[in-house]
Design a protein around this motif. Structure first.
Motif, PDB file in Angstrom:
ATOM      1  N   ALA A  11       8.506  30.102 -15.346  1.00 34.14           N
ATOM      2  CA  ALA A  11       9.882  29.355 -15.115  1.00 34.14           C
ATOM      3  C   ALA A  11       9.710  27.806 -14.449  1.00 34.14           C
ATOM      4  O   ALA A  11      10.282  26.968 -15.027  1.00 34.14           O
ATOM      5  CB  ALA A  11      11.217  29.999 -14.560  1.00 34.14           C
ATOM      6  N   LEU A  12       9.024  27.832 -13.634  1.00 31.58           N
ATOM      7  CA  LEU A  12       8.674  26.617 -12.779  1.00 31.58           C
ATOM      8  C   LEU A  12       7.623  25.816 -13.194  1.00 31.58           C
ATOM      9  O   LEU A  12       7.109  24.674 -12.682  1.00 31.58           O
ATOM     10  CB  LEU A  12       8.699  27.045 -11.245  1.00 31.58           C
ATOM     11  CG  LEU A  12      10.002  27.529 -10.594  1.00 31.58           C
ATOM     12  CD1 LEU A  12       9.688  28.320  -9.221  1.00 31.58           C
ATOM     13  CD2 LEU A  12      11.034  26.586 -10.526  1.00 31.58           C
ATOM     14  N   GLN A  13       7.016  26.258 -14.096  1.00 27.54           N
ATOM     15  CA  GLN A  13       5.727  25.482 -14.601  1.00 27.54           C
ATOM     16  C   GLN A  13       5.908  24.038 -15.014  1.00 27.54           C
ATOM     17  O   GLN A  13       5.177  22.972 -14.305  1.00 27.54           O
ATOM     18  CB  GLN A  13       5.237  26.215 -15.803  1.00 27.54           C
ATOM     19  CG  GLN A  13       3.654  25.536 -16.073  1.00 27.54           C
ATOM     20  CD  GLN A  13       2.974  26.386 -17.486  1.00 27.54           C
ATOM     21  OE1 GLN A  13       3.710  27.296 -17.769  1.00 27.54           O
ATOM     22  NE2 GLN A  13       2.013  25.843 -17.884  1.00 27.54           N
ATOM     23  N   GLU A  14       6.960  23.793 -15.452  1.00 30.66           N
ATOM     24  CA  GLU A  14       7.130  22.291 -16.074  1.00 30.66           C
ATOM     25  C   GLU A  14       7.492  21.429 -14.914  1.00 30.66           C
ATOM     26  O   GLU A  14       6.702  20.332 -14.798  1.00 30.66           O
ATOM     27  CB  GLU A  14       8.217  22.425 -16.908  1.00 30.66           C
ATOM     28  CG  GLU A  14       8.208  21.006 -17.774  1.00 30.66           C
ATOM     29  CD  GLU A  14       9.513  20.653 -18.783  1.00 30.66           C
ATOM     30  OE1 GLU A  14      10.199  19.877 -19.013  1.00 30.66           O
ATOM     31  OE2 GLU A  14       9.816  21.703 -19.379  1.00 30.66           O
ATOM     32  N   PRO A  15       8.292  21.748 -13.927  1.00 31.39           N
ATOM     33  CA  PRO A  15       8.875  20.616 -12.909  1.00 31.39           C
ATOM     34  C   PRO A  15       7.515  20.647 -11.931  1.00 31.39           C
ATOM     35  O   PRO A  15       7.239  19.705 -11.511  1.00 31.39           O
ATOM     36  CB  PRO A  15      10.110  21.318 -12.307  1.00 31.39           C
ATOM     37  CG  PRO A  15      10.149  22.419 -12.706  1.00 31.39           C
ATOM     38  CD  PRO A  15       9.473  22.820 -14.068  1.00 31.39           C
ATOM     39  N   VAL A  16       6.903  21.555 -11.629  1.00 28.71           N
ATOM     40  CA  VAL A  16       5.711  21.616 -10.731  1.00 28.71           C
ATOM     41  C   VAL A  16       4.512  20.844 -11.222  1.00 28.71           C
ATOM     42  O   VAL A  16       4.090  19.961 -10.576  1.00 28.71           O
ATOM     43  CB  VAL A  16       5.399  23.296 -10.382  1.00 28.71           C
ATOM     44  CG1 VAL A  16       4.061  23.129  -9.777  1.00 28.71           C
ATOM     45  CG2 VAL A  16       6.564  24.049  -9.571  1.00 28.71           C
ATOM     46  N   GLU A  17       4.435  21.009 -12.616  1.00 31.96           N
ATOM     47  CA  GLU A  17       3.334  20.208 -13.303  1.00 31.96           C
ATOM     48  C   GLU A  17       3.439  18.691 -13.123  1.00 31.96           C
ATOM     49  O   GLU A  17       2.933  17.940 -12.923  1.00 31.96           O
ATOM     50  CB  GLU A  17       3.272  20.420 -14.875  1.00 31.96           C
ATOM     51  CG  GLU A  17       2.151  21.559 -15.009  1.00 31.96           C
ATOM     52  CD  GLU A  17       1.980  21.796 -16.534  1.00 31.96           C
ATOM     53  OE1 GLU A  17       2.201  21.028 -17.301  1.00 31.96           O
ATOM     54  OE2 GLU A  17       1.418  22.858 -16.684  1.00 31.96           O
ATOM     55  N   GLN A  18       4.926  18.397 -13.269  1.00 34.41           N
ATOM     56  CA  GLN A  18       5.451  17.122 -13.193  1.00 34.41           C
ATOM     57  C   GLN A  18       4.987  16.451 -11.793  1.00 34.41           C
ATOM     58  O   GLN A  18       4.638  15.195 -11.665  1.00 34.41           O
ATOM     59  CB  GLN A  18       6.920  16.700 -13.450  1.00 34.41           C
ATOM     60  CG  GLN A  18       7.216  16.876 -14.893  1.00 34.41           C
ATOM     61  CD  GLN A  18       8.407  16.720 -15.274  1.00 34.41           C
ATOM     62  OE1 GLN A  18       9.543  17.697 -15.053  1.00 34.41           O
ATOM     63  NE2 GLN A  18       9.370  15.713 -15.652  1.00 34.41           N
ATOM     64  N   ILE A  19       5.380  17.033 -10.743  1.00 31.13           N
ATOM     65  CA  ILE A  19       5.226  16.672  -9.255  1.00 31.13           C
ATOM     66  C   ILE A  19       3.574  16.655  -9.287  1.00 31.13           C
ATOM     67  O   ILE A  19       3.141  15.544  -8.494  1.00 31.13           O
ATOM     68  CB  ILE A  19       5.673  17.650  -8.230  1.00 31.13           C
ATOM     69  CG1 ILE A  19       7.227  17.632  -8.233  1.00 31.13           C
ATOM     70  CG2 ILE A  19       4.998  17.458  -6.845  1.00 31.13           C
ATOM     71  CD1 ILE A  19       7.983  18.827  -7.637  1.00 31.13           C
TER      72      ILE A  19
END
Length: 332
Positions: free
Chosen positions: A244-252
């Motif tokens: 679930a958190l893959q996308e926002p974490v990748e952006q950081i």
């Protein structure tokens, strides 16, 4: 009297000189829509989010690190200042933290809200500088230090040296976006609608973004089924939260790479030796420090009191204004 304020999207922390952190409350205000009267502020108002009748509305006046509702922010600041210093003879000097990338209009809104709330003089300091000072880093020396401050609305990444920011970036992806990602995932995978508060409980309770060791942690989640419209229970695991958190974490992580690419070579060598320091509530997301270290090959540490770092740094900066370069502070 000197006061340092971390005016965050998710919570407000107030540092009072000589007392330390005097207040830590969610930045939420509950208003009566008909009369415009303030009914509750802080923790009391947070409990009302998603649970109010038609005439009451629970507002978060700050969005993505900046003021979204000026009048409500002013009321909230006034309330918190009165709570910290109930009988004010002298108007205090206030240092407020703002994201590193903020427009002149947004700066002016913060200064005006602070003055209206009762400040004698308002200073603004960029969040990564305050976070570094609060984490105990001596930024006045000619050494490179890298700070990643993950709050509720923004993630501020900066390389600091000689009291100022050499290069940095501010992205509007942080704790709130983590919650939204969990809400979206549960809706897509389980056809279940959950609220932001439930998503936050999942994030704090079981979320883990680095695959390591025991991944069997799970949590029961309640929400409304999109198929039947009735209340329903499901179980969500740590592995599912990682997805679930893959996308926002990748952006950081990509933003950190972007700042490292712009860093002068001398400071890069300092950072690889001294490591990256993480601050802010978002840095407490399980496995995030290990993931960043794994991707960059640079040691990563989470500051001791990560949530309070920015407010502590703002207070200390106000006590040592001469230590900071003119670029670090905007004054009124």
């Amino acid at each position: 009297m000197d006061i340092g304020i971390d005016l965050g999207t998710a919570s407000v922390l107030v540092y009072v000189r000589g007392k330390g952190i005097a207040l830590k409350e969610p930045s939420v205000v509950a208003l009566d829509k008909d009369s415009g009267k303030m009914l509750a502020v802080g923790e009391e108002a947070r409990k009302m989010i998603g649970r109010t009748p038609g005439n009451i509305v629970a507002i978060r006046p700050l969005r993505e690190g900046v003021i979204a509702d000026y009048t409500t922010t002013e009321l909230m600041l006034k309330y918190f200042l009165n709570k910290v210093v109930p009988r004010r003879i002298f108007r205090p000097r206030i240092m407020i933290c703002v994201p590193a990338v903020i427009t002149t209009v947004e700066k002016r809104a913060v200064i005006e809200a602070s003055t209206a709330a009762g400040a004698r003089q308002t200073f603004l300091i960029e969040e990564p500088i305050a976070a570094a000072i609060g984490a105990g880093i001596d930024i006045s020396k000619p050494f490179g230090s890298m700070v990643v401050d993950i709050g509720g609305g923004t993630t501020d990444i900066a390389v600091l040296s000689l009291g100022g920011i050499v290069c940095g970036e501010s992205i509007r992806v942080a704790g709130d976006k983590f919650d939204e990602a969990i809400v979206r995932y549960v809706k897509k995978e389980f056809n279940l609608m959950i609220g932001e508060r439930t998503a936050e409980e999942v994030k704090i309770g079981v979320a883990n973004v680095f695959p390591e060791g025991d991944d069997s942690a799970a949590m029961d989640v309640r929400g409304r089924s999109l198929i039947t419209g009735l209340p329903q229970n499901i179980t969500i695991t740590a592995e599912q939260t990682r997805e679930a958190l893959q996308e926002p974490v990748e952006q950081i992580v990509n933003a950190i790479f972007g700042v490292l690419e712009k860093t002068p070579p001398e400071l890069s060598s300092d950072i690889s030796e001294r490591g990256i320091v993480m601050t802010g509530g978002g840095s407490l997301l399980r496995g995030l420090d290990r993931l960043i270290s794994h991707k960059t090959g640079i040691p990563v540490t989470v500051a001791e009191d990560a949530v309070s770092c920015v407010a502590l740094g703002a207070g200390r900066a106000l006590e040592n204004l001469d230590m900071l370069g003119p670029n670090a502070i905007y004054t009124k």
